[in-house]
Design a protein around this motif. Structure first.
Motif, PDB file in Angstrom:
ATOM      1  N   THR A 108       0.809  -1.232   0.000  1.00  0.00           N
ATOM      2  CA  THR A 108       0.000   0.000   0.000  1.00  0.00           C
ATOM      3  C   THR A 108       0.835   1.272   0.000  1.00  0.00           C
ATOM      4  O   THR A 108       0.288   2.354  -0.167  1.00  0.00           O
ATOM      5  CB  THR A 108      -0.920   0.011   1.227  1.00  0.00           C
ATOM      6  N   THR A 109       2.162   1.154   0.186  1.00  0.00           N
ATOM      7  CA  THR A 109       3.009   2.353   0.197  1.00  0.00           C
ATOM      8  C   THR A 109       3.511   2.729  -1.192  1.00  0.00           C
ATOM      9  O   THR A 109       4.249   3.693  -1.340  1.00  0.00           O
ATOM     10  CB  THR A 109       4.222   2.155   1.125  1.00  0.00           C
ATOM     11  N   GLY A 110       3.141   1.948  -2.209  1.00  0.00           N
ATOM     12  CA  GLY A 110       3.576   2.254  -3.574  1.00  0.00           C
ATOM     13  C   GLY A 110       4.933   1.649  -3.879  1.00  0.00           C
ATOM     14  O   GLY A 110       5.462   0.831  -3.139  1.00  0.00           O
ATOM     15  N   GLY A 111       5.498   2.078  -4.989  1.00  0.00           N
ATOM     16  CA  GLY A 111       6.790   1.552  -5.405  1.00  0.00           C
ATOM     17  C   GLY A 111       6.688   0.473  -6.446  1.00  0.00           C
ATOM     18  O   GLY A 111       7.644   0.181  -7.163  1.00  0.00           O
ATOM     19  N   GLY A 112       5.499  -0.167  -6.529  1.00  0.00           N
ATOM     20  CA  GLY A 112       5.245  -1.129  -7.588  1.00  0.00           C
ATOM     21  C   GLY A 112       6.301  -2.212  -7.697  1.00  0.00           C
ATOM     22  O   GLY A 112       6.685  -2.844  -6.713  1.00  0.00           O
ATOM     23  N   ALA A 113       6.758  -2.428  -8.927  1.00  0.00           N
ATOM     24  CA  ALA A 113       7.659  -3.540  -9.230  1.00  0.00           C
ATOM     25  C   ALA A 113       8.951  -3.466  -8.418  1.00  0.00           C
ATOM     26  O   ALA A 113       9.494  -4.508  -8.006  1.00  0.00           O
ATOM     27  CB  ALA A 113       7.967  -3.559 -10.722  1.00  0.00           C
ATOM     28  N   TYR A 114       9.478  -2.278  -8.179  1.00  0.00           N
ATOM     29  CA  TYR A 114      10.735  -2.145  -7.445  1.00  0.00           C
ATOM     30  C   TYR A 114      10.609  -2.688  -6.027  1.00  0.00           C
ATOM     31  O   TYR A 114      11.419  -3.527  -5.588  1.00  0.00           O
ATOM     32  CB  TYR A 114      11.160  -0.675  -7.412  1.00  0.00           C
ATOM     33  N   GLU A 168       1.388   0.075 -15.117  1.00  0.00           N
ATOM     34  CA  GLU A 168       1.957  -0.076 -13.776  1.00  0.00           C
ATOM     35  C   GLU A 168       1.987   1.218 -12.983  1.00  0.00           C
ATOM     36  O   GLU A 168       2.254   1.210 -11.776  1.00  0.00           O
ATOM     37  CB  GLU A 168       3.382  -0.631 -13.891  1.00  0.00           C
ATOM     38  N   ALA A 169       1.703   2.357 -13.633  1.00  0.00           N
ATOM     39  CA  ALA A 169       1.888   3.655 -12.985  1.00  0.00           C
ATOM     40  C   ALA A 169       1.023   3.818 -11.737  1.00  0.00           C
ATOM     41  O   ALA A 169       1.438   4.441 -10.763  1.00  0.00           O
ATOM     42  CB  ALA A 169       1.587   4.777 -13.978  1.00  0.00           C
ATOM     43  N   VAL A 170      -0.187   3.253 -11.761  1.00  0.00           N
ATOM     44  CA  VAL A 170      -1.091   3.405 -10.613  1.00  0.00           C
ATOM     45  C   VAL A 170      -0.502   2.732  -9.374  1.00  0.00           C
ATOM     46  O   VAL A 170      -0.517   3.300  -8.273  1.00  0.00           O
ATOM     47  CB  VAL A 170      -2.484   2.825 -10.940  1.00  0.00           C
ATOM     48  N   SER A 171       0.033   1.516  -9.517  1.00  0.00           N
ATOM     49  CA  SER A 171       0.593   0.808  -8.358  1.00  0.00           C
ATOM     50  C   SER A 171       1.857   1.483  -7.837  1.00  0.00           C
ATOM     51  O   SER A 171       2.208   1.335  -6.666  1.00  0.00           O
ATOM     52  CB  SER A 171       0.885  -0.644  -8.712  1.00  0.00           C
ATOM     53  N   ASN A 172       2.560   2.226  -8.697  1.00  0.00           N
ATOM     54  CA  ASN A 172       3.759   2.952  -8.264  1.00  0.00           C
ATOM     55  C   ASN A 172       3.416   4.181  -7.437  1.00  0.00           C
ATOM     56  O   ASN A 172       4.206   4.632  -6.621  1.00  0.00           O
ATOM     57  CB  ASN A 172       4.588   3.390  -9.477  1.00  0.00           C
ATOM     58  N   ALA A 173       2.238   4.750  -7.689  1.00  0.00           N
ATOM     59  CA  ALA A 173       1.914   6.077  -7.144  1.00  0.00           C
ATOM     60  C   ALA A 173       0.789   6.047  -6.120  1.00  0.00           C
ATOM     61  O   ALA A 173       0.040   7.015  -5.980  1.00  0.00           O
ATOM     62  CB  ALA A 173       1.551   7.018  -8.292  1.00  0.00           C
ATOM     63  N   ALA A 180       4.704   9.760 -16.683  1.00  0.00           N
ATOM     64  CA  ALA A 180       6.103   9.585 -16.276  1.00  0.00           C
ATOM     65  C   ALA A 180       6.504  10.646 -15.261  1.00  0.00           C
ATOM     66  O   ALA A 180       7.226  10.358 -14.292  1.00  0.00           O
ATOM     67  CB  ALA A 180       7.013   9.652 -17.497  1.00  0.00           C
ATOM     68  N   PHE A 181       6.039  11.879 -15.452  1.00  0.00           N
ATOM     69  CA  PHE A 181       6.375  12.953 -14.516  1.00  0.00           C
ATOM     70  C   PHE A 181       5.734  12.736 -13.152  1.00  0.00           C
ATOM     71  O   PHE A 181       6.234  13.243 -12.144  1.00  0.00           O
ATOM     72  CB  PHE A 181       5.955  14.305 -15.090  1.00  0.00           C
ATOM     73  N   ALA A 182       4.618  12.000 -13.118  1.00  0.00           N
ATOM     74  CA  ALA A 182       3.984  11.684 -11.839  1.00  0.00           C
ATOM     75  C   ALA A 182       4.672  10.517 -11.154  1.00  0.00           C
ATOM     76  O   ALA A 182       4.795  10.486  -9.923  1.00  0.00           O
ATOM     77  CB  ALA A 182       2.502  11.372 -12.057  1.00  0.00           C
ATOM     78  N   ALA A 183       5.143   9.526 -11.939  1.00  0.00           N
ATOM     79  CA  ALA A 183       5.675   8.284 -11.363  1.00  0.00           C
ATOM     80  C   ALA A 183       7.189   8.315 -11.153  1.00  0.00           C
ATOM     81  O   ALA A 183       7.691   7.771 -10.163  1.00  0.00           O
ATOM     82  CB  ALA A 183       5.298   7.101 -12.257  1.00  0.00           C
TER      83      ALA A 183
END
Length: 605
Positions: free
Chosen positions: A89-95, A231-236, A316-319
């Motif tokens: 839930t804190t984001g970061g996605g794949a990383y 994937e941008a949503v899960s990163n942000a 990209a500028f958001a993520a």
């Protein structure tokens, strides 16, 4: 003046307490975080057709089953990333997923791929937007690089103003694009049904001489470029209002539904209208001109298409800044990426992304079509590693009801791994740079991390045993003459120590004698040491003297070089003076046991 221009461009500084107000609701988040994915509708179908056209128009019917396969893959990815959102839930996605479950190196590969992909996203999106503009106005084709750079500058400024403000501005064009595409799909379908447009689609199911599985896989992998940005949503997730995971999951599903409908609709129209790729006109432009003619509707669709491709860079500028923040927090990127700017955004990440993408546009002269496979692969590598990480998580933790999400993530991993292999096999001539670039990026991450660990070890102290040791201080003041600046420095030095010496370096006996006479007449209460420079250099004699003082005083006193410096009122006045003080400081910074202090004297005129 510069400060006033900055305020005009970016707005007033925001308090840290206003950070909660910078969170996004679902409507704004969909616009900000899905613009990259939705914009791929403008070129996803075209990428499939560009491969199939090599066998002639008769092979175009294969675009439909390939498009259906792409939409099926989209469904798998949406379901898979929905699991990731609720698990992390804190984001970061794949990383974060890969690092947490598969190890640091795997996490760096996933995160590094995404960071590179976001740079490519900005370059490809702005170049694709330029293509849409030049399709409508061919006279602008020669200025495509300048147009793309101007677009990057605009979206950079919007993001520097803050995510909420940029979302408010960018929300309308994104939804206008969705509306325009739906109008095009419905209008195109209606015109075909009533027979107002004479079309000659290739026969569905016709035998195509020379068709191979290799070519079909290549067309499928090209179409998968439409899935970048998913994937941008899960990163942000941290950018969402509470409850953030629930809002992010709903936003992800809405994005998937809209993208699937639009992508399939454009592919169907391209087949029904017998559209073939044209280097001077996009597929969407051809469909719009066939359905509506080159009237107001056509130019409106081209305008919003160019706008959404331009705004795709905004994802990209958001993520990118948020992912760079997480890398910096883990000490794999410089600390500057953790700093929030005046408008509470990660300004350094935004500027860094803008500069690198602009350089990419310039290097490729605005023709970034060859980057699309690399750009797509940069997403599918993190896709695969993220799903593999989630599989490991379910097997390790085995929470209640874990088997169903495990199957979803397994299906997602196998599918995206297959896409990666297809890319490697069918587009090796275009994607080979990633085998060179990724190891370099990971090496840089490791070296940065090593530096921070070495720094921490060297600066760490034992608070129980290691205490400051009181020492005296000898202060050395380099002087070029007798002036208010020197007087100001001596006055400050006398408040700190009784052991002060002024040093003058002369180039001739006459200069040295005059300085000694003036100093004796002035008598400021401190010693003056006069040194002779045979090579007209101040630095060498001064440093030899400092070495002598340091050797004599190192055991008992601190040695401080206190540099007098006047500060001019106008910036251009600096150009009229020798920057000797800067030179002295630059040399002294390398000295381990010498302290440096600058005493400014501000000029009034």
């Amino acid at each position: 003046m510069i400060s006033e221009f900055k305020r005009f461009l970016l707005g007033r500084p925001m308090k840290s307490s206003e950070l909660a107000e910078e969170k996004l609701n679902k409507v704004k988040a969909l616009a900000v975080l899905s613009s990259d994915a939705l914009s791929s509708v403008a070129y996803g179908t075209e990428q499939i057709l560009l491969v199939l056209i090599s066998l002639g128009a008769v092979a175009m019917w294969y675009s439909l089953p390939i498009s259906i396969a792409v939409v099926c893959l989209l469904t798998i990815l949406i379901l898979s990333y929905r699991q990731t959102i609720f698990a992390y839930t804190t984001g970061g996605g794949a990383y974060i997923v890969a690092k947490d479950n598969l190890g640091t190196t795997t996490g760096l590969i996933a995160g590094g791929s995404l960071l590179v992909d976001y740079i490519l996203t900005v370059a490809v999106s702005t170049s694709a937007s330029t293509d849409a503009i030049t399709s409508a106005f061919p006279v602008l084709h020669e200025h495509r690089v300048l147009i793309a750079l101007f677009m990057i500058a605009i979206v950079t400024v919007l993001n520097l103003r803050g995510i909420t403000e940029s979302a408010t501005i960018l929300m309308y064009p994104v939804y206008l694009f969705v509306f325009a595409m739906l109008v095009l799909i419905i209008g195109g379908g209606y015109q075909w049904l009533v027979g107002n447009v004479q079309t000659h689609p290739p026969e569905y199911g016709a035998v195509v001489p020379g068709i191979t599985l290799f070519l079909l896989l290549r067309a499928f992998s090209s179409g998968c470029s439409a899935l970048t940005g998913v994937e941008a949503v899960s990163n942000a997730i941290p950018n969402f209002r509470d409850p953030a995971p629930k809002n992010a999951a709903l936003t992800l599903i809405m994005m998937g539904l809209i993208l699937g409908v639009m992508f399939m609709g454009i592919s169907l129209l391209a087949y029904l209208y017998g559209i073939s790729p044209n280097p001077k006109e996009t597929v969407v432009s051809q469909i719009a001109s066939t359905v509506f003619g080159r009237g107001i509707m056509y130019y409106s669709i081209q305008a919003v298409t160019a706008l959404i491709l331009f705004l795709a860079a905004n994802t990209a500028f958001a993520a990118f800044p948020l992912l760079a923040f997480m890398f910096a927090k883990d000490r794999f990127m410089p600390n500057m990426f953790m700093v929030r700017g005046d408008r509470l955004g990660f300004s350094n990440g935004i500027i860094f992304l803008a500069v690198l993408s602009a350089l990419l546009v310039i290097a490729f002269k605005g023709e970034t079509e060859n980057l699309i496979p690399l750009y797509a692969l940069g997403v599918f590598i993190p896709f695969t590693l993220s799903q593999a990480g989630m599989m490991k998580r379910w097997i390790s933790k085995k929470p209640r009801g874990w088997f169903t999400p495990f199957i979803i993530n397994t299906l997602g991993m196998l599918t995206t791994l297959t896409i990666c292999l297809i890319f490697f096999i069918t587009k090796i001539t275009q994607v080979w740079p990633i085998f060179v670039f990724l190891p370099i990026v990971i090496f840089i991450f490791r070296k940065i991390n090593q530096h921070y660990r070495d720094l921490a070890n060297e600066l760490r102290l034992d608070m129980e045993t290691e205490k400051p040791e009181p020492k005296g201080s000898v202060i050395v003041i380099p002087v070029a003459g007798i002036s208010q600046v020197v007087k100001n420095t001596i006055s400050y030095a006398q408040s700190l120590s009784d052991d002060i010496v002024a040093v003058y370096v002369g180039f001739s006996d006459e200069d040295m004698k005059k300085m000694e006479e003036k100093w004796e007449l002035w008598n400021p209460g401190i010693r003056l040491i006069v040194l002779r420079s045979h090579y007209r250099s101040i630095i060498r004699p001064l440093f030899k003297f400092i070495d002598t003082v340091e050797w004599k005083k190192a055991e008992t006193d601190h040695v401080t070089v206190m540099i007098p410096q006047f500060i001019t009122k106008r910036w251009w006045h600096n150009l009229l003076h020798n920057q000797t003080s800067l030179l002295i400081r630059a040399y002294l910074f390398a000295r381990q046991d010498v302290k440096i202090a600058t005493v400014p004297y501000r000029l009034k005129k």
